[in-house]
Each structure stands twice: as C-alpha cells, then as structure tokens.
Design a protein around this motif. Structure first.
Motif, PDB file in Angstrom:
ATOM      1  N   SER A 160      11.937  16.468  -5.666  1.00 59.96           N
ATOM      2  CA  SER A 160      13.367  16.160  -5.652  1.00 59.96           C
ATOM      3  C   SER A 160      13.947  16.537  -4.293  1.00 59.96           C
ATOM      4  CB  SER A 160      14.102  16.924  -6.754  1.00 59.96           C
ATOM      5  OG  SER A 160      15.513  16.761  -6.628  1.00 59.96           O
ATOM      6  N   CYS A 161      14.875  15.726  -3.811  1.00 61.75           N
ATOM      7  CA  CYS A 161      15.535  15.997  -2.532  1.00 61.75           C
ATOM      8  C   CYS A 161      16.878  16.690  -2.715  1.00 61.75           C
ATOM      9  CB  CYS A 161      15.732  14.694  -1.763  1.00 61.75           C
ATOM     10  SG  CYS A 161      16.871  13.527  -2.577  1.00 61.75           S
ATOM     11  N   SER A 162      17.250  16.990  -3.937  1.00 66.85           N
ATOM     12  CA  SER A 162      18.611  17.447  -4.237  1.00 66.85           C
ATOM     13  C   SER A 162      18.993  18.722  -3.500  1.00 66.85           C
ATOM     14  CB  SER A 162      18.784  17.650  -5.741  1.00 66.85           C
ATOM     15  OG  SER A 162      17.848  18.591  -6.231  1.00 66.85           O
ATOM     16  N   ALA A 163      18.044  19.621  -3.279  1.00 66.38           N
ATOM     17  CA  ALA A 163      18.378  20.900  -2.650  1.00 66.38           C
ATOM     18  C   ALA A 163      18.590  20.776  -1.148  1.00 66.38           C
ATOM     19  CB  ALA A 163      17.270  21.915  -2.931  1.00 66.38           C
ATOM     20  N   LEU A 164      18.025  19.748  -0.537  1.00 70.58           N
ATOM     21  CA  LEU A 164      18.096  19.612   0.913  1.00 70.58           C
ATOM     22  C   LEU A 164      19.017  18.491   1.366  1.00 70.58           C
ATOM     23  CD1 LEU A 164      14.307  20.117   1.703  1.00 70.58           C
ATOM     24  CD2 LEU A 164      16.161  21.663   2.352  1.00 70.58           C
ATOM     25  N   LEU A 165      18.838  17.326   0.782  1.00 73.88           N
ATOM     26  CA  LEU A 165      19.637  16.166   1.183  1.00 73.88           C
ATOM     27  C   LEU A 165      19.738  15.214  -0.004  1.00 73.88           C
ATOM     28  CD1 LEU A 165      21.119  14.568   3.375  1.00 73.88           C
ATOM     29  CD2 LEU A 165      18.899  13.689   4.152  1.00 73.88           C
ATOM     30  N   HIS A 186      30.304  22.160   9.183  1.00 70.73           N
ATOM     31  CA  HIS A 186      30.187  20.874   8.491  1.00 70.73           C
ATOM     32  C   HIS A 186      29.231  20.969   7.305  1.00 70.73           C
ATOM     33  CE1 HIS A 186      32.208  19.200  12.027  1.00 70.73           C
ATOM     34  NE2 HIS A 186      31.261  19.698  12.791  1.00 70.73           N
ATOM     35  N   SER A 187      29.283  22.069   6.580  1.00 72.84           N
ATOM     36  CA  SER A 187      28.271  22.344   5.552  1.00 72.84           C
ATOM     37  C   SER A 187      28.146  21.243   4.504  1.00 72.84           C
ATOM     38  CB  SER A 187      28.580  23.678   4.857  1.00 72.84           C
ATOM     39  OG  SER A 187      29.864  23.637   4.253  1.00 72.84           O
ATOM     40  N   SER A 188      29.242  20.611   4.137  1.00 75.60           N
ATOM     41  CA  SER A 188      29.195  19.613   3.068  1.00 75.60           C
ATOM     42  C   SER A 188      28.798  18.228   3.553  1.00 75.60           C
ATOM     43  CB  SER A 188      30.561  19.517   2.380  1.00 75.60           C
ATOM     44  OG  SER A 188      31.550  19.066   3.290  1.00 75.60           O
ATOM     45  N   ALA A 189      28.660  18.055   4.876  1.00 77.42           N
ATOM     46  CA  ALA A 189      28.391  16.724   5.411  1.00 77.42           C
ATOM     47  C   ALA A 189      27.125  16.649   6.253  1.00 77.42           C
ATOM     48  CB  ALA A 189      29.583  16.257   6.256  1.00 77.42           C
ATOM     49  N   HIS A 202      15.054   8.586   4.489  1.00 79.83           N
ATOM     50  CA  HIS A 202      14.344   8.875   3.239  1.00 79.83           C
ATOM     51  C   HIS A 202      14.953   8.151   2.039  1.00 79.83           C
ATOM     52  CE1 HIS A 202      11.617  11.701   4.963  1.00 79.83           C
ATOM     53  NE2 HIS A 202      12.551  12.552   5.318  1.00 79.83           N
ATOM     54  N   PHE A 203      15.850   7.210   2.314  1.00 75.08           N
ATOM     55  CA  PHE A 203      16.532   6.506   1.230  1.00 75.08           C
ATOM     56  C   PHE A 203      16.571   5.010   1.541  1.00 75.08           C
ATOM     57  CE2 PHE A 203      18.518  10.677   1.889  1.00 75.08           C
ATOM     58  CZ  PHE A 203      18.219  11.292   0.687  1.00 75.08           C
ATOM     59  N   GLY A 232      13.774  17.268   8.109  1.00 71.99           N
ATOM     60  CA  GLY A 232      12.462  17.741   8.494  1.00 71.99           C
ATOM     61  C   GLY A 232      11.736  18.479   7.385  1.00 71.99           C
ATOM     62  N   ALA A 233      12.485  19.234   6.578  1.00 67.85           N
ATOM     63  CA  ALA A 233      11.853  19.981   5.486  1.00 67.85           C
ATOM     64  C   ALA A 233      11.360  19.045   4.386  1.00 67.85           C
ATOM     65  CB  ALA A 233      12.829  21.003   4.909  1.00 67.85           C
ATOM     66  N   LEU A 234      12.062  17.935   4.165  1.00 70.40           N
ATOM     67  CA  LEU A 234      11.569  16.948   3.209  1.00 70.40           C
ATOM     68  C   LEU A 234      10.261  16.357   3.722  1.00 70.40           C
ATOM     69  CD1 LEU A 234      14.776  14.960   2.169  1.00 70.40           C
ATOM     70  CD2 LEU A 234      13.512  16.625   0.801  1.00 70.40           C
ATOM     71  N   GLU A 235      10.218  16.071   5.004  1.00 62.66           N
ATOM     72  CA  GLU A 235       9.030  15.466   5.596  1.00 62.66           C
ATOM     73  C   GLU A 235       7.821  16.405   5.500  1.00 62.66           C
ATOM     74  OE1 GLU A 235       7.279  12.160   7.101  1.00 62.66           O
ATOM     75  OE2 GLU A 235       9.437  12.334   6.777  1.00 62.66           O
TER      76      GLU A 235
END
Length: 228
Positions: A146-151, A26-29, A179-180, A137-140
């Motif tokens: 920017s969150c673009s690379a993770l979510l 489910h890489s894209s979702a 986070h949004f 978790g990595a954003l936290e």
C-alpha cells in the motif's frame, strides 16, 4: 535513536535542512520529497510537446516540480518564445533556480516556491509538465503493498485536479515517471491520452490504484490533451 540521528543530519546538511523545512511548510501537499533532476532529462517528451505546440507563437508552460530549474532551462531551449513558470516547494532548489536566472536574465521565466498551484490564481497554461513528481523514492525501494503511508492516491488525484484548473482547453498535461495512472482519476474523462510508443524509457511498472493497493502491469501513457 533513528529520529535523533535524522534530526542531526537535517541540521548539518543544507539539502536535508531544505527538505525538512519543505516538509514542515507543505506537509499536506508534498509529493516526491527528493529534488533529483538533470537537464534534458526527457528529450523525447520535449520533442513530442514541441510537435503539439508549434502553432503557438508564445506558448505558456508550467514546470510543476521544477527542482533547481533544470527542466525549465531545458524547456527554454526547446521553446525560445514561451512564457515558462517553474514551481517547486523546496526553498533551496528555488534559490538555485533564481540564482541561475539572475546570471542569465530571462523576462519570460519565473520561479515560485510553492507546493500548491493555487498560488497561480487565474493563470492558465498551454502545457503543464509533472515529471517524476507523482512518485516517491521509498515506494521505489520498498515496493510496499500500500502507498497510503507515503503518497496516497488521493493526493495524486487532488493535485491533478488542481493542475487541470490551470490548463487551457486544448492544452497538454504531461505526466511521466509516476506511480499512478492518470486514467484512474476523475478528470481523465476530459482528456485524450497519447502514448509515447517510441520512448526509450521504460514504462512505470510499480503502480498503485485508487485504493492505494499495489497493482500489476505497466502504464505508458504520458501526454494528455484536454478536450476543447
């Protein structure tokens, strides 16, 4: 070296194997990859939802990102006559949820391994919960600018739009520990927001906007009623 070590860990640890498989399938979702959960994690939200759904004899509820079924089992105690569907992309978590269901049969509970609500076809729900799903978790831990690379925000907005298609008019969409801001999505115009001002949980303060940039401030809106 780091990627090699990670691959070895993925092979050795069943939970990491499940997460690795989920990411491949489910890489894209994928939203929040870690299945951390517990039962009765959000009692105040369940209380508020109960107050909104009490007039329905058999409410239809979707637990989006149900992990091992802890949220579904909690919801069952709050809504004994509901039809509850738990959906999660992690195969190990769904196996755990189904194993518990096999020990405690409930014809009005079901689990689906999927990341996309498209598998629900024409089903609609009176309430959809997405708790601790739209976060990472990595954003936290890193709080990048920017969150673009993770979510990216676009994934959040696309998923919310998909959930909207399965929510009945007058139904409730519940989003917490994200986070949004739901108010930044295009579908938000079709909803009335309800803040849980009595909640003991802290509002989200690590927020990202539609441009994926980190924002200042906090957000406490958690429940959204779809206009009829």
């Amino acid at each position: 070296m780091r990627s090699t070590i990670d691959r070895i860990r993925d092979l050795a640890d069943p939970d990491r194997r499940a997460i690795a498989r989920m990411k491949r399938t489910h890489s894209s979702a994928i939203l929040q990859p870690w299945p951390t959960t517990c039962e009765d994690r959000y009692p105040e939200i369940f209380t508020a939802l109960d107050a909104h759904l009490w007039t329905l004899a058999n409410p239809r509820i979707l637990s989006f990102g149900c992990s091992d079924g802890s949220e579904v089992r909690s919801l069952r105690r709050w809504f004994p006559n509901a039809r509850i569907v738990g959906l999660d992309p992690n195969p190990a978590m769904i196996r755990t949820a189904r194993a518990h269901l096999a020990l405690h049969p409930d014809p009005n509970t079901s689990y689906i391994e999927a990341a996309d609500v498209g598998v629900l076809e024409g089903q609609t729900f009176d309430a959809i919960l997405a708790m601790a799903v739209f976060r990472h978790g990595a954003l936290e831990s890193q709080a990048p600018r920017s969150c673009s690379a993770l979510l990216p925000f676009s994934r959040f907005a696309q998923t919310v739009a998909a959930l909207d298609r399965h929510l009945a008019p007058g139904g409730w969409l519940t989003i917490w520990n994200a986070h949004f801001r739901f108010s930044d999505t295009p579908v938000a115009a079709r909803y009335h927001a309800r803040s849980l001002r009595f909640t003991r949980a802290d509002p989200m303060t690590l927020l990202y906007g539609p441009d994926d940039a980190r924002m200042d401030g906090s957000y406490s809106d958690a429940m959204f009623q779809k206009r009829r």
